[in-house]
Design a protein around this motif. Structure first.
Motif, mmCIF file in Angstrom:
data_model
loop_
_atom_site.group_PDB
_atom_site.id
_atom_site.type_symbol
_atom_site.label_atom_id
_atom_site.label_comp_id
_atom_site.label_asym_id
_atom_site.label_seq_id
_atom_site.Cartn_x
_atom_site.Cartn_y
_atom_site.Cartn_z
ATOM 1 N N LYS A 93 0.834 -1.202 0.000
ATOM 2 C CA LYS A 93 0.000 0.000 0.000
ATOM 3 C C LYS A 93 0.871 1.256 0.000
ATOM 4 C CE LYS A 93 -4.176 1.825 2.172
ATOM 5 N NZ LYS A 93 -5.131 1.675 3.302
ATOM 6 N N ARG A 94 1.959 1.209 0.779
ATOM 7 C CA ARG A 94 2.901 2.336 0.770
ATOM 8 C C ARG A 94 3.489 2.545 -0.615
ATOM 9 N NH1 ARG A 94 8.633 0.974 3.034
ATOM 10 N NH2 ARG A 94 8.430 -0.254 1.121
ATOM 11 N N ASP A 95 3.893 1.459 -1.265
ATOM 12 C CA ASP A 95 4.488 1.568 -2.600
ATOM 13 C C ASP A 95 3.496 2.130 -3.609
ATOM 14 O OD1 ASP A 95 6.801 0.579 -1.561
ATOM 15 O OD2 ASP A 95 6.528 -1.464 -2.325
ATOM 16 N N PHE A 96 2.209 1.846 -3.420
ATOM 17 C CA PHE A 96 1.208 2.430 -4.325
ATOM 18 C C PHE A 96 1.164 3.943 -4.165
ATOM 19 C CE2 PHE A 96 -3.103 4.246 -4.273
ATOM 20 C CZ PHE A 96 -3.330 4.303 -5.643
ATOM 21 N N PHE A 97 1.170 4.425 -2.926
ATOM 22 C CA PHE A 97 1.133 5.881 -2.725
ATOM 23 C C PHE A 97 2.413 6.537 -3.240
ATOM 24 C CE2 PHE A 97 -2.227 4.861 0.385
ATOM 25 C CZ PHE A 97 -3.168 5.799 0.015
ATOM 26 N N LEU A 98 3.548 5.856 -3.095
ATOM 27 C CA LEU A 98 4.790 6.401 -3.652
ATOM 28 C C LEU A 98 4.729 6.443 -5.171
ATOM 29 C CD1 LEU A 98 7.488 4.650 -1.407
ATOM 30 C CD2 LEU A 98 6.559 6.956 -1.188
ATOM 31 N N ALA A 99 4.139 5.414 -5.777
ATOM 32 C CA ALA A 99 3.990 5.401 -7.233
ATOM 33 C C ALA A 99 3.053 6.513 -7.697
ATOM 34 C CB ALA A 99 3.456 4.042 -7.689
ATOM 35 N N ASP A 100 2.055 6.827 -6.887
ATOM 36 C CA ASP A 100 1.155 7.943 -7.205
ATOM 37 C C ASP A 100 1.922 9.263 -7.238
ATOM 38 O OD1 ASP A 100 -1.059 9.480 -7.693
ATOM 39 O OD2 ASP A 100 -1.881 9.326 -5.677
ATOM 40 N N VAL A 101 2.807 9.457 -6.256
ATOM 41 C CA VAL A 101 3.637 10.670 -6.227
ATOM 42 C C VAL A 101 4.551 10.711 -7.446
ATOM 43 C CG1 VAL A 101 5.386 11.945 -4.935
ATOM 44 C CG2 VAL A 101 3.549 10.768 -3.713
ATOM 45 N N ASP A 102 5.164 9.586 -7.775
ATOM 46 C CA ASP A 102 6.073 9.533 -8.917
ATOM 47 C C ASP A 102 5.336 9.803 -10.230
ATOM 48 O OD1 ASP A 102 8.066 8.924 -7.140
ATOM 49 O OD2 ASP A 102 7.981 6.767 -7.495
ATOM 50 N N PHE A 103 4.105 9.312 -10.339
ATOM 51 C CA PHE A 103 3.329 9.543 -11.548
ATOM 52 C C PHE A 103 3.026 11.027 -11.720
ATOM 53 C CE2 PHE A 103 -1.078 9.244 -13.573
ATOM 54 C CZ PHE A 103 -0.563 9.239 -14.860
ATOM 55 N N GLN A 104 2.646 11.684 -10.635
ATOM 56 C CA GLN A 104 2.387 13.118 -10.702
ATOM 57 C C GLN A 104 3.654 13.882 -11.071
ATOM 58 O OE1 GLN A 104 -0.358 14.651 -10.579
ATOM 59 N NE2 GLN A 104 0.008 16.782 -9.998
ATOM 60 N N ALA A 105 4.795 13.470 -10.493
ATOM 61 C CA ALA A 105 6.064 14.137 -10.798
ATOM 62 C C ALA A 105 6.464 13.924 -12.250
ATOM 63 C CB ALA A 105 7.159 13.624 -9.868
ATOM 64 N N ALA A 106 6.147 12.765 -12.808
ATOM 65 C CA ALA A 106 6.488 12.494 -14.206
ATOM 66 C C ALA A 106 5.686 13.358 -15.160
ATOM 67 C CB ALA A 106 6.258 11.015 -14.525
ATOM 68 N N LEU A 107 4.519 13.831 -14.714
ATOM 69 C CA LEU A 107 3.672 14.654 -15.577
ATOM 70 C C LEU A 107 3.973 16.140 -15.473
ATOM 71 C CD1 LEU A 107 0.169 12.952 -15.161
ATOM 72 C CD2 LEU A 107 1.847 12.623 -16.974
ATOM 73 N N ILE A 108 4.293 16.632 -14.280
ATOM 74 C CA ILE A 108 4.483 18.074 -14.103
ATOM 75 C C ILE A 108 5.902 18.438 -13.688
ATOM 76 C CG2 ILE A 108 2.050 18.361 -13.490
ATOM 77 C CD1 ILE A 108 2.934 18.733 -10.591
#
Length: 478
Positions: A437-452
């Motif tokens: 679950k932690r890794d999912f939230f980290l992946a969410d942060v990384d996805f946002q960073a990859a876009l903006i």
């Protein structure tokens, strides 16, 4: 002839001065922060500010205290970091330096005044010189435009630094909360394992439990205790990492974290992640502006490659001879450096290679940004599916297995070894579920960073060292 030379001198000086004054800029009140604040509010929904005065510091301190008065959330952690992180404030100071350099580049060069006095044998000769760099004056508007473009690029670098600080604070929050949740689970598991070990020991004293089962039960407790010690150490380290991101110290160190990670948010749709990344990533926008500045500088180099120094000197002499004769000759002097050896070819080649190098780096970043966006989204979806699988399938099945194993043990259908094995696997599954679950939230942060923009993806989470060896009793909490 002298009058014509004087008029020419004044015309050239006035024209150059007029062009230069038209290009002058001034330092803004906020140090160039307006586009930074606007972009952060638009993309992150958060506030940021440059702390300049004691009043600014007091306002930030008051807001941080209000946010820390409640248990911390991911959004609150990001907001505190954007206001309180001193490394981010240093980036804003660098932006102020860039603006000052832009203003400095838009000002005309200061003239040089020279006075020479020679006396001897009754003669007196005084020469006054006013020296102006015409090359700097004539190219001032173009150089000011280049400096302005570089300043705009610096603004996007400040935005990128803000996004990076926000992403790092959010990552640190999720890691700290997950480490705390893991610690709490293992503390409960150790309590259950300790009770089971104590019960097995008493049964052994009555002859109802073998020495082998007593050893297995004791090893069960020791393994969980060891895993708990590692989890506590990890929780302390992750909390300190979060503290550093938030810029906290002193009495603010006792902030409260939630007991567990938040529930799953709504799943984001893919869309055209490549086009979004190319259009919105602030690091790419900043590099484009730097490339524009290089292109303008290259054009200036091409236009002036044969002239590297052009000075205009106004002369006014006062001479007095021993016989009392006076003379006041006036005139001007123009000095031009003649490129005898290479005619500026080396400078032109250097500018061209520098520009093409920047072009290739920008194109590489664009290609990488597309790939990073695709990878970040695939990781985000994959981590979501893994974490959901633990929550909806693995843990419920583990609970059923634990309950059935306990019933069969009570009915003497299975021995203690199978019960302990099930308990060990149950603990490993619960710890793995928290980390997934932690890794999912980290992946969410990384996805946002990859876009903006906002930094590279976080490192893959290490596997728990004792996941296959940790254990608890059949009554371990879910």
């Amino acid at each position: 002839m002298a009058a014509r030379h004087s008029r020419l001198l004044r015309a050239v000086a006035v024209g150059a001065l007029s062009a230069s004054l038209g290009a002058c800029a001034s330092v803004s009140a906020d140090g160039g922060m307006t586009p930074v604040v606007s972009r952060v509010s638009l993309d992150l929904g958060k506030d940021t500010a440059k702390i300049v005065t004691a009043s600014d510091a007091g306002a930030v301190k008051g807001r941080v205290d209000r946010l820390l008065a409640r248990p911390l959330t991911a959004d609150a952690a990001v907001q505190i970091a954007l206001l309180n992180n001193l490394g981010l404030q240093a980036e804003y100071n660098a932006l102020g330096v860039s603006e000052a350099e832009f203003v400095e580049a838009s000002l005309p060069p200061s003239p040089t005044v020279s006075i020479e006095r020679v006396a001897g044998s009754g003669d007196l000769d005084i020469e006054r010189r006013l020296i102006a760099d015409l090359f700097q004056l004539l190219t001032l508007p173009r150089r000011a435009k280049i400096a302005e473009t570089e300043f705009r690029a610096a603004q996007y670098k400040a935005i990128a630094a803000t996004f990076r600080t926000a992403a790092e604070a959010r990552r640190a929050f999720y890691k700290a909360v997950a480490a705390r949740e893991t610690t709490a689970f293992l503390e409960a598991a150790r309590g259950s394992a300790g009770a089971a070990a104590e019960l097995t020991k008493k049964l052994g004293e009555t002859g109802a439990a073998t020495k082998l089962n007593q050893a297995r039960s004791g090893a069960l407790y020791a393994e969980v205790a060891t895993e708990l010690a590692e989890a506590r150490l990890e929780a302390a380290k992750e909390r300190e990492a979060l503290t550093r991101q938030l810029g906290l110290w002193g009495r603010d160190l006792d902030y409260r974290l939630p007991a567990r990670l938040p529930s799953f948010p709504r799943l984001k749709t893919q869309g055209d992640v490549e086009a979004t990344a190319i259009r919105r990533r602030v690091d790419i926008i900043g590099d484009r502006l730097e490339l524009d500045a290089l292109a303008q500088s290259y054009g200036l180099t091409e236009q002036t490659r044969a002239i590297s120094m052009l000075e205009l000197t106004g002369l006014a002499n006062h001479a007095k001879s021993a016989e009392g004769d006076k003379a006041n000759p006036k005139g001007f002097e123009v000095a031009v450096q003649i490129p005898i050896f290479d005619f500026g070819k080396a400078r032109s080649a250097k500018a061209r290679e520098t520009y093409m190098g920047a072009v290739n780096r920008l194109l590489e970043k664009a290609v990488n940004a597309r790939s990073e966006a695709r990878e970040a989204y695939a990781t985000y979806r994959g981590r979501h599916d893994i974490a959901r699988s633990y929550q909806s399938r693995v843990l419920p099945l583990r609970k059923v297995i634990t309950e059935e194993a306990q019933l069969q043990y009570n009915g003497m259908l299975v021995d203690a070894f199978e019960l302990l094995t099930n308990a060990r696997e149950n603990v490993a599954s619960n710890v793995a579920a928290i980390r997934a679950k932690r890794d999912f939230f980290l992946a969410d942060v990384d996805f946002q960073a990859a876009l903006i923009g906002g930094g590279t993806a976080s490192e893959p989470a290490p596997e728990p060292k004792l996941a296959s060896a940790t254990s608890a009793s059949a009554a371990s909490p879910q």
